[in-house]
Scaffold this motif. Structure first.
Motif, short mmCIF file in Angstrom:
data_model
loop_
_atom_site.label_atom_id
_atom_site.label_comp_id
_atom_site.label_asym_id
_atom_site.label_seq_id
_atom_site.Cartn_x
_atom_site.Cartn_y
_atom_site.Cartn_z
N ALA B 135 30.67 34.41 53.08
CA ALA B 135 31.66 35.39 53.50
C ALA B 135 33.08 34.81 53.52
N ILE B 136 33.16 33.52 53.83
CA ILE B 136 34.49 32.89 53.88
C ILE B 136 35.10 32.84 52.49
N ASP B 137 34.26 32.49 51.53
CA ASP B 137 34.75 32.48 50.15
C ASP B 137 35.19 33.87 49.73
N ALA B 138 34.39 34.84 50.11
CA ALA B 138 34.72 36.22 49.76
C ALA B 138 36.05 36.63 50.38
N LEU B 139 36.23 36.20 51.63
CA LEU B 139 37.49 36.52 52.32
C LEU B 139 38.66 35.86 51.60
N ASN B 140 38.46 34.61 51.21
CA ASN B 140 39.52 33.91 50.48
C ASN B 140 39.85 34.61 49.17
N ARG B 141 38.79 35.04 48.51
CA ARG B 141 39.04 35.73 47.23
C ARG B 141 39.79 37.04 47.47
N ALA B 142 39.41 37.71 48.54
CA ALA B 142 40.10 38.98 48.86
C ALA B 142 41.57 38.72 49.17
N GLN B 143 41.80 37.63 49.93
CA GLN B 143 43.20 37.29 50.24
C GLN B 143 43.97 36.94 48.97
N GLN B 144 43.32 36.24 48.07
CA GLN B 144 43.97 35.88 46.81
C GLN B 144 44.33 37.14 46.02
N ARG B 145 43.41 38.08 46.01
CA ARG B 145 43.68 39.32 45.27
C ARG B 145 44.86 40.07 45.88
N ARG B 146 44.90 40.07 47.21
CA ARG B 146 46.02 40.75 47.87
C ARG B 146 47.33 40.03 47.59
N LEU B 147 47.24 38.73 47.50
CA LEU B 147 48.42 37.93 47.19
C LEU B 147 48.92 38.26 45.78
N VAL B 148 47.99 38.36 44.84
CA VAL B 148 48.37 38.66 43.45
C VAL B 148 48.93 40.09 43.35
N GLN B 149 48.30 41.00 44.10
CA GLN B 149 48.82 42.38 44.07
C GLN B 149 50.24 42.40 44.63
N ALA B 150 50.48 41.63 45.67
CA ALA B 150 51.83 41.56 46.22
C ALA B 150 52.79 40.97 45.19
N ALA B 151 52.31 39.97 44.45
CA ALA B 151 53.16 39.38 43.41
C ALA B 151 53.48 40.41 42.33
N LEU B 152 52.48 41.21 41.98
CA LEU B 152 52.70 42.25 40.97
C LEU B 152 53.79 43.21 41.41
N MET B 153 53.78 43.54 42.69
CA MET B 153 54.73 44.54 43.18
C MET B 153 56.17 44.01 43.19
N THR B 154 56.33 42.69 43.06
CA THR B 154 57.69 42.15 43.01
C THR B 154 58.26 42.18 41.59
N LEU B 155 57.42 42.45 40.61
CA LEU B 155 57.87 42.40 39.22
C LEU B 155 58.66 43.66 38.85
N PRO B 156 59.60 43.52 37.92
CA PRO B 156 60.25 44.72 37.38
C PRO B 156 59.21 45.62 36.70
#
Lengths: 222, 210
Positions: B135-156
């Protein structure tokens, strides 16, 4: 050598977007440059995370909700729809307008110049005491022109200002024009019907000089 | 480091995971029937492409409710303009272009009222990992995905569309260029810039958390 320009190439090469001709030179540089090597590792890691977004499962309920909403909206507007080009509606509207104008003018032209007009005009006897002149084609046209003029410019030439002679002619013209329409409907052969020639027209004057009543008798005297 | 070819780059993305990857001839048949007014055929098109359209909209807009609105509008436009669609072309690229335009229109009409923090970004359900030992790995992966989605939203906007189509949807660069109406060179420039920005955003956030 600046490594900044290699960052772009490393980012492209990470997913196979760098042209093959540039790959070898890039690999050679990355192998010898610690900064670029580290950068390439960082790009690989972030790309792996980025692409993991593609595998993230979407809630089936979210997809189903969209499907339901779309199909409900489509069913609501399921009436047969025009799928032709966008310019078709304005073109059709313009054509309809032109047709209506053409028909209007055609009808006017027929009622003022059609031979039936002249024939019918000569078929109506003038029985009113004043004026007593028979209705001629010329007078019919003059009266029709008066009607036309009054329709086009009602404020400048109102019907109430017509002379008694013109008013009489106008009334006869109205009778003739209506008869021409009937004849057009019945056929040209009907133009010499005796009943037409026996229809008298009576003018009834009122106290008001602007009000004149015309009475046309039919063949039965009614 | 081993650079990949275009063909290799497409393989990590499982293109066959969705309904939309059924044979194109079947889709063309559906399009033909839907054009003739067959609502069932239209419903089948929505079924086949619904996941792809919603996923793309979600990556472009960052919020599931807005993505649903965008997906709905995309399919309604498809229904409206299907009569003009050239049957000799594939529906997929046309849908991608439409959903990108719809997302752009939505973002312009109703931009997010404020910058969404990473913690607030929506998270999809993870039924396979819920309650699992890792579950911890899954949580980390979920956090990573949210991080990438946040990065996407900063792009033009254009960079975001290019990177979503290329790296998340796995479309070839040439197709991305056709969808976006740009040259391949422009798309390559956009995706390389976007990848570098995403990498830096992630590293910066991870640094700040330590």
């Amino acid at each position: 050598m600046s490594c900044e320009r290699y960052e772009r190439d490393i980012a492209l090469a990470a997913e196979g977007d760098l042209p093959a001709s540039q790959v070898a030179a890039l690999e050679q540089h990355v192998a010898s440059c610690e900064l670029c090597h580290s950068f390439a590792q960082g790009i690989a890691a972030s790309q792996a995370t980025l692409k993991a977004l593609a595998d993230e499962p979407l809630a089936e309920a979210a997809i189903a909700a969209v499907r339901t909403r779309v199909l409900a909206a489509v069913t609501e507007r399921a009436q047969p729809r025009w799928s032709g080009p966008r310019w078709a509606w304005p073109a059709l509207a313009s054509a309809a307008l032109l047709l209506a104008v053409a028909l209007f003018w055609l009808e006017r032209a027929i009622t003022t110049t059609h031979p039936a007009t002249r024939a019918a005009a000569s078929a109506v006897p003038a029985t009113t005491p004043q004026p007593t002149a028979s209705l001629t084609t010329r007078s019919t046209q003059r009266a029709a022109a008066a009607v036309s003029q009054s329709v086009r410019t009602p404020k400048k030439a109102p019907i109430a200002r017509l002379s008694p002679e013109d008013a009489d002619q106008l009334a006869r013209a109205v009778v003739v024009l209506s008869r021409v329409k009937e004849l057009d409907a019945e056929g040209a052969a009907e133009i010499d019907r005796p009943a037409v020639t026996s229809q008298p027209l009576t003018r009834i004057a009122s106290d008001d000089p602007n009000v004149v009543i015309y009475w046309q008798f039919d063949s039965n005297g009614g | 480091m081993g650079p990949k070819t275009n063909e290799q780059a497409l393989t990590p993305i499982d293109l066959a995971r969705d309904e939309e990857d059924r044979p194109e001839s079947a889709t063309a048949n559906c399009v033909r029937r839907a054009r003739a007014g067959d609502v069932t055929a239209f419903a089948e098109l929505v079924q086949r492409h619904g996941r792809m359209v919603l996923r793309t909209a979600l990556r472009l807009l960052g919020a599931i409710d807005r993505a649903q609105d965008a997906a709905q509008e995309t399919f309604l436009r498809m229904h409206r303009y299907l009569g003009r669609f050239d049957e000799s072309r594939e529906l997929g690229p046309w849908l991608y272009r439409t959903v990108i335009n719809v997302c752009h229109d939505l973002a312009r009409r109703a931009p997010p009222s404020r910058q969404i923090s990473i913690e607030e970004l929506p998270e999809a359900e993870h039924p396979t990992t819920r309650g699992a030992p890792d579950a911890i790995d899954a949580l980390n992966r979920a956090q990573q995905r949210r991080l990438v989605q946040a990065a996407l939203m900063t792009l033009p906007r254009k960079e975001r569309a290019a990177i979503v189509l290329r790296d998340i949807e796995g479309r070839p660069t040439s197709e991305v260029a056709r969808i976006l109406g740009s040259s391949e060179g422009t798309v390559r420039s956009q995706i390389s810039t976007a990848r570098v920005k995403i990498k830096r955003f992630i590293e910066q956030k991870q640094e700040s958390r330590r």
